[in-house]
Design a protein around this motif. Structure first.
Motif, short mmCIF file in Angstrom:
data_model
loop_
_atom_site.label_atom_id
_atom_site.label_comp_id
_atom_site.label_asym_id
_atom_site.label_seq_id
_atom_site.Cartn_x
_atom_site.Cartn_y
_atom_site.Cartn_z
N LEU A 72 -36.68 -35.05 4.15
CA LEU A 72 -36.81 -34.18 5.32
C LEU A 72 -37.69 -32.98 4.97
O LEU A 72 -38.58 -32.59 5.74
CB LEU A 72 -35.44 -33.71 5.79
N GLY A 73 -37.43 -32.42 3.78
CA GLY A 73 -38.22 -31.27 3.33
C GLY A 73 -39.69 -31.62 3.28
O GLY A 73 -40.55 -30.84 3.73
N ASP A 259 -36.67 -45.11 -1.88
CA ASP A 259 -37.03 -43.76 -1.44
C ASP A 259 -38.49 -43.72 -1.02
O ASP A 259 -38.85 -43.20 0.04
CB ASP A 259 -36.76 -42.79 -2.60
N ALA A 260 -39.35 -44.27 -1.85
CA ALA A 260 -40.79 -44.27 -1.57
C ALA A 260 -41.07 -45.00 -0.27
O ALA A 260 -41.83 -44.52 0.58
CB ALA A 260 -41.55 -44.93 -2.71
N ALA A 261 -40.43 -46.13 -0.09
CA ALA A 261 -40.65 -46.92 1.12
C ALA A 261 -40.22 -46.15 2.36
O ALA A 261 -40.92 -46.14 3.38
CB ALA A 261 -39.90 -48.24 1.02
N MET A 262 -39.07 -45.49 2.25
CA MET A 262 -38.61 -44.69 3.38
C MET A 262 -39.60 -43.57 3.68
O MET A 262 -39.89 -43.26 4.84
CB MET A 262 -37.23 -44.08 3.07
N SER A 263 -40.13 -42.96 2.63
CA SER A 263 -41.09 -41.89 2.82
C SER A 263 -42.30 -42.39 3.58
O SER A 263 -42.81 -41.72 4.49
CB SER A 263 -41.54 -41.32 1.47
N VAL A 264 -42.76 -43.58 3.18
CA VAL A 264 -43.92 -44.15 3.87
C VAL A 264 -43.58 -44.36 5.35
O VAL A 264 -44.38 -44.04 6.24
CB VAL A 264 -44.34 -45.48 3.21
N ALA A 265 -42.39 -44.88 5.60
CA ALA A 265 -41.98 -45.12 6.99
C ALA A 265 -41.97 -43.82 7.77
O ALA A 265 -42.47 -43.75 8.90
CB ALA A 265 -40.60 -45.77 7.01
N VAL A 266 -41.41 -42.77 7.16
CA VAL A 266 -41.36 -41.47 7.84
C VAL A 266 -42.78 -40.95 8.07
O VAL A 266 -43.11 -40.44 9.15
CB VAL A 266 -40.54 -40.45 7.01
N LEU A 267 -43.63 -41.11 7.07
CA LEU A 267 -45.02 -40.66 7.18
C LEU A 267 -45.71 -41.34 8.36
O LEU A 267 -46.29 -40.69 9.23
CB LEU A 267 -45.76 -40.98 5.88
#
Lengths: 291, 253
Positions: A72-73, A259-267
């Protein structure tokens, strides 16, 4: 239409070759248009799937291991950074475009060529410039501010080129109408030309947002590779989505993959929302213009 | 030709685009509060001519002008003339309706707002301007609608209203009916009759019937020169020059 022509086109047989070629071309165009949508959806889907752990490693348990707080940050950091970069790049880019659209001269066409070329320069080079200019020479430190200026440099050519095209698309009749009413060049630009060019300029802003959101390399240089976070009022430029992905992937242990995959999804998701919003804005202005 | 008070006096006006000479020593007087028509075939320099009067000609980068255009005895090409002030006194309407991408009301007020030092008190100027182009009754309920929602004929009348809102002394019209259908053209022509009392109008047209119907004086341009300038009746009934006669009888053009 002559009699011969009408007789030829009223036949109900096989369509002539040109017509079939036209249809083939339309089909190719349609496939080309659909391809990025499918690709984007597949990327997003794959990221969510591997992030949520529907794969081999068992259940939704993986999701809890994702550091939701830092994700989120990073998302907020990205929003903050991109807004700052655009706030810098948009006015300057529009100003550059206005200058380039002035009376034609060798200097101007040379400038225009160079700015268009800048759009194709690898962004790492902008990172080096940012490091030398903003971090070292201007002593802005490794903070968010230096990062925003660097990112603004990256998107400036995109903004300027799009704004210039938008200005060109404003019909000269409108400018003449303004001058005929006794307006000065500045008044014509400010009150007639810029409002008419706004939708086109917003298109440029959409491109700039997309580009700025995904940039990692130049920010990595500006932020520095130090492990400890640098104290800065404006925020830590390493806490943005693309760098979050990069850092997580750089870590050797396994669970961070989710975590990385979720970050990509959020991006991707954030980008989609932002671009959608910008397009809506443009659409509204276009509707207003067309009535 | 009866003598009338001249509003504009043109003396030896020459104009060029780059090396190409468009106007060649044009001289004549435009009478005050009358309609002066400029006729002639395409490319004879009539549009360039009226663009020289409010100095729009020089907006093109390699354009050049020589000679004098006097407005009430003052040369508009004098070094001390403020372009903005000049163009407020000499309004202009173009061949293609060019409303700004804003509301009908804002279009009427555009001239006042563009050039105002202080914010314009709205609406006072809107109704009279729209009334004088007979558009008020058609748009009074939708002043906030976009100008582009109007028909082309209405847009052109809106552009005339926009010019009139500044209360100019001279109105230059560059083929104002060039892109209008016959009904819209008739409305604009009716309008011209009403406006002639209040303004000095210079009307460029390639429509000879229009010139004959609405104008008091007519000038015939050919190849950048003024062939003949006289009362409209005279030009159309007993022209003094053979070329004028050939043109108005349709032998060329």
């Amino acid at each position: 239409m002559t009699r011969g022509e009408s007789r030829r086109s009223t036949g109900l047989g096989v369509p002539p070759a040109q017509q079939r070629r036209g249809r083939l071309f339309a089909l190719v165009c349609m496939v080309a248009a659909i391809f990025p949508v499918v690709l984007g959806a597949a990327l997003l889907g794959a990221a969510i799937e591997s992030g949520a752990g529907f794969g081999a490693h068992g259940g939704l348990g993986k999701l809890s291991s994702v550091d939701a707080g830092s994700l989120l940050g990073s998302a907020l950091g990205s929003l903050w950074l991109v807004s700052m970069a655009l706030a810098i790049a948009l006015p300057i880019g529009v100003g550059v475009a206005l200058h380039l659209e002035g009376p034609r001269s060798r200097m101007r066409s040379l400038l225009a060529l160079n700015i268009a070329n800048l759009a194709a320069v690898p962004s790492v080079l902008f990172g080096l410039v940012g490091l030398e200019l903003f971090v070292r020479a201007l002593r802005l430190g490794h903070g968010m501010l230096a990062a925003a200026f660097t990112l603004a440099l990256v998107v400036l050519p995109i903004v300027a080129v799009a704004a210039r095209a938008a200005l060109r698309a404003v019909p000269d009749e409108l400018r003449e109408g303004g001058y005929a009413l006794g307006a000065t060049p500045w008044q014509v630009t400010r009150q007639v030309v810029l409002p008419a060019a706004l939708p086109g300029m917003l298109s440029g802003a959409i491109l700039a947002i997309a580009r700025a959101f995904g940039e990692a390399a130049p920010l990595l240089l500006v932020a520095g590779f130090a492990a400890t976070s640098s104290p800065s009022v404006s925020g830590d430029p390493r806490q943005i989505l693309p760098l979050h992905v990069f850092q997580v992937l750089a870590e050797p242990d396994g669970p961070s993959r989710a975590d990385a995959a979720m970050s990509v999804a959020v991006l991707l998701g954030t980008l989609l929302v932002l671009a959608g919003w910008a397009m809506r804005l443009r659409h509204r202005h276009e509707r207003r213009r067309d009535g | 030709m009866t003598t009338l008070v001249p509003k504009l006096r043109v003396e030896d006006l020459c104009a060029w685009y780059g090396e190409r000479q468009i106007l060649d020593r044009i001289s004549f007087d435009v009478p005050a509060q009358r309609i002066t028509a400029i006729i002639g075939p395409s490319g004879c320099g009539k549009s360039t001519f009226i663009r020289c009067i409010n100095r729009m000609h020089e907006l093109v980068s390699d354009a050049r002008v020589q000679g004098q255009v006097q407005l009430d005895g003052e040369d508009v090409y004098d070094r001390h003339v403020a372009l903005e002030q000049l163009r407020r006194r000499i309004g202009m309407v173009f061949q293609k309706a060019n409303p700004f991408p804003m509301s009908i009301r804002d279009n009427v007020l555009a001239g006042l707002r563009l050039t105002a030092e202080s914010p314009v008190r709205d609406d006072e100027a809107v109704e009279p301007a729209l009334r004088s182009v007979a558009l008020w009754d058609e748009v009074r309920d939708r002043l906030n609608h976009r100008a582009e929602t109007l028909s082309v004929g209405q847009q052109q009348r809106l552009c005339i209203a926009r010019a009139l809102a500044l209360q100019p002394e001279v109105l230059l019209m560059d083929e104002p009916c060039g892109s209008l259908d016959p009904i819209a053209t008739a409305r604009v022509e009716d309008l011209l009759g009403d406006l002639r009392e209040r303004f000095t109008i210079v009307l460029v047209t390639h429509n000879m019937q229009q010139a004959a119907r609405v104008s008091d004086r007519t000038g015939f341009f050919l190849g950048g020169q003024l062939v003949e300038f006289d009362d409209t009746d005279v030009i159309f009934t007993q022209p003094g020059d053979r070329r004028t006669e050939d043109y108005i009888t349709g032998k060329f053009g």
